[in-house]
Write a protein that holds these residues in place. Structure first.
Motif, mmCIF file in Angstrom:
data_model
loop_
_atom_site.group_PDB
_atom_site.id
_atom_site.type_symbol
_atom_site.label_atom_id
_atom_site.label_comp_id
_atom_site.label_asym_id
_atom_site.label_seq_id
_atom_site.Cartn_x
_atom_site.Cartn_y
_atom_site.Cartn_z
ATOM 1 N N VAL A 35 91.782 -82.200 5.235
ATOM 2 C CA VAL A 35 90.569 -81.408 5.461
ATOM 3 C C VAL A 35 90.988 -79.996 5.852
ATOM 4 C CG1 VAL A 35 88.490 -81.164 6.865
ATOM 5 C CG2 VAL A 35 89.302 -83.447 6.212
ATOM 6 N N THR A 36 90.491 -78.995 5.112
ATOM 7 C CA THR A 36 90.849 -77.608 5.396
ATOM 8 C C THR A 36 89.630 -76.702 5.262
ATOM 9 O OG1 THR A 36 91.327 -76.776 3.156
ATOM 10 C CG2 THR A 36 93.034 -78.088 4.219
ATOM 11 N N GLY A 37 89.844 -75.433 5.595
ATOM 12 C CA GLY A 37 88.850 -74.417 5.332
ATOM 13 C C GLY A 37 88.804 -74.056 3.859
ATOM 14 N N LYS A 38 88.011 -73.055 3.535
ATOM 15 C CA LYS A 38 87.711 -72.775 2.130
ATOM 16 C C LYS A 38 88.736 -71.888 1.436
ATOM 17 C CE LYS A 38 82.754 -73.368 2.879
ATOM 18 N NZ LYS A 38 81.408 -72.756 2.792
ATOM 19 N N TYR A 39 89.531 -71.150 2.189
ATOM 20 C CA TYR A 39 90.359 -70.133 1.540
ATOM 21 C C TYR A 39 91.808 -70.092 2.024
ATOM 22 C CZ TYR A 39 85.570 -68.562 0.719
ATOM 23 O OH TYR A 39 84.238 -68.517 0.392
ATOM 24 N N ALA A 40 92.010 -69.919 3.314
ATOM 25 C CA ALA A 40 93.318 -69.506 3.826
ATOM 26 C C ALA A 40 94.426 -70.505 3.535
ATOM 27 C CB ALA A 40 93.229 -69.228 5.326
ATOM 28 N N MET A 41 94.173 -71.801 3.721
ATOM 29 C CA MET A 41 95.239 -72.783 3.551
ATOM 30 C C MET A 41 95.732 -72.820 2.102
ATOM 31 S SD MET A 41 95.706 -73.792 6.591
ATOM 32 C CE MET A 41 95.225 -72.104 6.981
ATOM 33 N N ASN A 42 94.800 -72.653 1.172
ATOM 34 C CA ASN A 42 95.175 -72.588 -0.236
ATOM 35 C C ASN A 42 95.886 -71.269 -0.541
ATOM 36 O OD1 ASN A 42 95.161 -73.564 -2.964
ATOM 37 N ND2 ASN A 42 93.537 -72.100 -3.398
ATOM 38 N N LYS A 43 95.360 -70.170 0.003
ATOM 39 C CA LYS A 43 95.924 -68.847 -0.243
ATOM 40 C C LYS A 43 97.386 -68.766 0.189
ATOM 41 C CE LYS A 43 95.447 -64.018 1.264
ATOM 42 N NZ LYS A 43 94.631 -63.063 2.081
ATOM 43 N N TYR A 44 97.710 -69.316 1.344
ATOM 44 C CA TYR A 44 99.064 -69.214 1.871
ATOM 45 C C TYR A 44 99.969 -70.368 1.435
ATOM 46 C CZ TYR A 44 97.133 -65.487 4.697
ATOM 47 O OH TYR A 44 96.516 -64.326 5.097
ATOM 48 N N GLY A 45 99.450 -71.260 0.618
ATOM 49 C CA GLY A 45 100.265 -72.332 0.067
ATOM 50 C C GLY A 45 100.496 -73.506 0.991
ATOM 51 N N THR A 139 96.222 -71.667 13.881
ATOM 52 C CA THR A 139 95.883 -70.552 14.774
ATOM 53 C C THR A 139 96.271 -70.935 16.190
ATOM 54 O OG1 THR A 139 93.634 -71.324 15.272
ATOM 55 C CG2 THR A 139 93.893 -69.881 13.355
ATOM 56 N N ALA A 140 96.505 -69.928 17.015
ATOM 57 C CA ALA A 140 96.740 -70.151 18.439
ATOM 58 C C ALA A 140 95.447 -69.797 19.146
ATOM 59 C CB ALA A 140 97.902 -69.300 18.935
ATOM 60 N N GLY A 141 94.576 -70.783 19.321
ATOM 61 C CA GLY A 141 93.266 -70.472 19.869
ATOM 62 C C GLY A 141 92.561 -71.625 20.537
ATOM 63 N N LEU A 179 103.260 -71.218 11.250
ATOM 64 C CA LEU A 179 102.014 -71.214 10.480
ATOM 65 C C LEU A 179 101.065 -70.117 10.932
ATOM 66 C CD1 LEU A 179 101.241 -75.036 10.121
ATOM 67 C CD2 LEU A 179 102.612 -73.553 8.647
ATOM 68 N N THR A 180 101.336 -69.501 12.078
ATOM 69 C CA THR A 180 100.467 -68.416 12.566
ATOM 70 C C THR A 180 100.979 -67.040 12.168
ATOM 71 O OG1 THR A 180 101.576 -68.162 14.718
ATOM 72 C CG2 THR A 180 99.841 -69.828 14.563
ATOM 73 N N MET A 181 102.136 -66.965 11.531
ATOM 74 C CA MET A 181 102.729 -65.666 11.190
ATOM 75 C C MET A 181 101.846 -64.868 10.224
ATOM 76 S SD MET A 181 105.715 -65.430 12.783
ATOM 77 C CE MET A 181 107.087 -66.400 13.403
ATOM 78 N N SER A 182 101.065 -65.558 9.422
ATOM 79 C CA SER A 182 100.249 -64.883 8.407
ATOM 80 C C SER A 182 98.884 -64.443 8.925
ATOM 81 C CB SER A 182 100.054 -65.804 7.199
ATOM 82 O OG SER A 182 99.461 -67.027 7.596
ATOM 83 N N LEU A 183 98.585 -64.725 10.194
ATOM 84 C CA LEU A 183 97.276 -64.374 10.729
ATOM 85 C C LEU A 183 97.093 -62.860 10.786
ATOM 86 C CD1 LEU A 183 96.891 -66.846 13.735
ATOM 87 C CD2 LEU A 183 95.826 -67.026 11.482
#
Length: 379
Positions: A35-45, A139-141, A179-183
């Motif tokens: 389960v992921t969001g709509k864009y970022a996980m796919n965008k960053y591979g 994310t760190a949140g 995994l947060t480096m691309s934020l």
């Protein structure tokens, strides 16, 4: 001294742990719903790397990429309807707190075969959650990877609220700071401020404060004060990213054993009405809340200032100066006017606030909700 503290999640923390995720997941089952969001996980591979890693171990996976930044009950229901017949053995939530919260709702829907709204709105008790969750935060949140709560929005009532069950605790959390480096800087500061808010609010909260919660809070506040500015200056700073991820995870522990205060309760209606991020709303509300609450918990707020800045305060003016220095260090100065809200919206927003307000030491002040909202219009 008497307290309880519960943390059943097995944690794999450190740079590079994401590459080992398939090995960790295979211990729980061989049919995996990601389960992921709509864009970022796919965008960053990230999604492809996980799917390919699972396939290399002979593990079948399916992907649902339909989760919004403010996750909706309808999105959870849509996922359950689509994949219930496939009968996944494991749910893997890959993304920020939104994906992980939605993953928890999906666990419930797959376990019960029912829509999640009656459970979210407290109309039905959650009696069982039968499928394990693996949380992989990017994310760190929110700290969702180490707590038992999920926050969703019910569109039919315009209500954003949380629900909890011990089955929502992830069986495994894979916490990889890489995994947060691309934020983006915007997401970094919004999610990082959420960590700070969790530290302050769980330290101030009247619910569940114990020596462990208190020490976690102060450590997280100190780490955010030191490393969030560094992560904003250089997003590839692995030390800053690692300590921000660690602070976020600590606050997940706290949220499992304590409670947030009024800023979180008051942000939810703002997020629903304006479709804005959780962190941005917290940033707009926080100074008003601090100003109205300081005198009630003066000693604790002074501890917070010392953790944040090494400064020992003796009055509200000194404390607010410390907070404003922190705010300047991360280059934020928000107000509710930034959300195209006006004071005419205060009554509506106040009517949508849910949750236990008595956890906050200021919760019993007459009109406190309206006062916080009113104060948040000024910079």
């Amino acid at each position: 001294m008497h307290f309880t503290y519960y943390m059943p999640t097995k944690i794999f923390f450190g740079c590079g742990e994401f590459e080992k995720a398939p090995d960790y997941i295979k211990t729980l089952g061989k049919k995996v719903l990601i389960v992921t969001g709509k864009y970022a996980m796919n965008k960053y591979g990230f999604t492809k790397r996980l799917v390919d890693g699972l396939a290399a171990l002979g593990i079948e996976s399916m992907v649902y990429e339909g989760i919004s930044a403010n996750p909706l009950a309808s999105e959870v229901n849509a996922c359950v309807e689509k994949f219930a017949g496939w009968q996944p053995e494991v749910v893997v939530a890959l993304g920020g707190g939104s994906a992980i919260d939605a993953g928890k709702g999906i666990l419930l829907g797959l376990s019960t075969g029912e829509k999640v709204e009656p459970y979210l709105l407290g109309q039905l008790p959650i009696t069982h959650v039968d499928i394990p969750l693996v949380a992989i935060p990017t994310t760190a949140g929110t700290g969702s990877e180490t707590n038992w709560a999920a926050i969703l929005t019910d569109e039919s009532t315009g209500t954003k609220t949380s629900f909890r069950h011990k089955g929502f605790f992830p069986a495994i959390a894979i916490v990889d700071p890489q995994l947060t480096m691309s934020l983006s800087p915007e997401t970094t500061v919004e999610t990082g401020f959420d960590v700070f808010a969790h530290g302050v609010e769980t330290y101030i909260s009247k619910s569940g404060l114990s020596p462990l919660v208190g020490s976690n809070s102060l450590q997280a506040i100190q780490l955010v004060g030191q490393y969030l500015p560094q992560a904003l200056t250089d997003g590839q700073n692995s030390t800053a990213r690692t300590y921000m991820m660690y602070a976020s995870m600590l606050m997940g522990f706290n949220l499992a054993n304590s409670s947030t205060c009024l800023p979180h309760r008051l942000q939810y209606p703002i997020g629903v009405k304006t479709n804005s991020s959780h962190g941005s709303g917290l940033m707009a509300l926080f100074e008003s809340w601090l100003d109205l609450t300081y005198e009630i918990s003066k000693e604790k707020f002074n501890h917070i200032a010392e953790a944040l800045h090494g400064t020992r305060c003796s009055n509200k003016k000194e404390f607010m100066n410390v907070y404003r220095q922190f705010r300047q260090s991360i280059n934020i100065n928000p107000s509710l006017t930034d959300f195209s809200l006006t004071k005419a919206d205060v009554s509506y927003l106040a009517s949508k606030v849910t949750g236990n307000l008595s956890n906050d030491p200021a919760g019993e002040i007459p009109g406190i909700i309206e006062k916080i909202y009113d104060g948040a219009f000024y910079k």
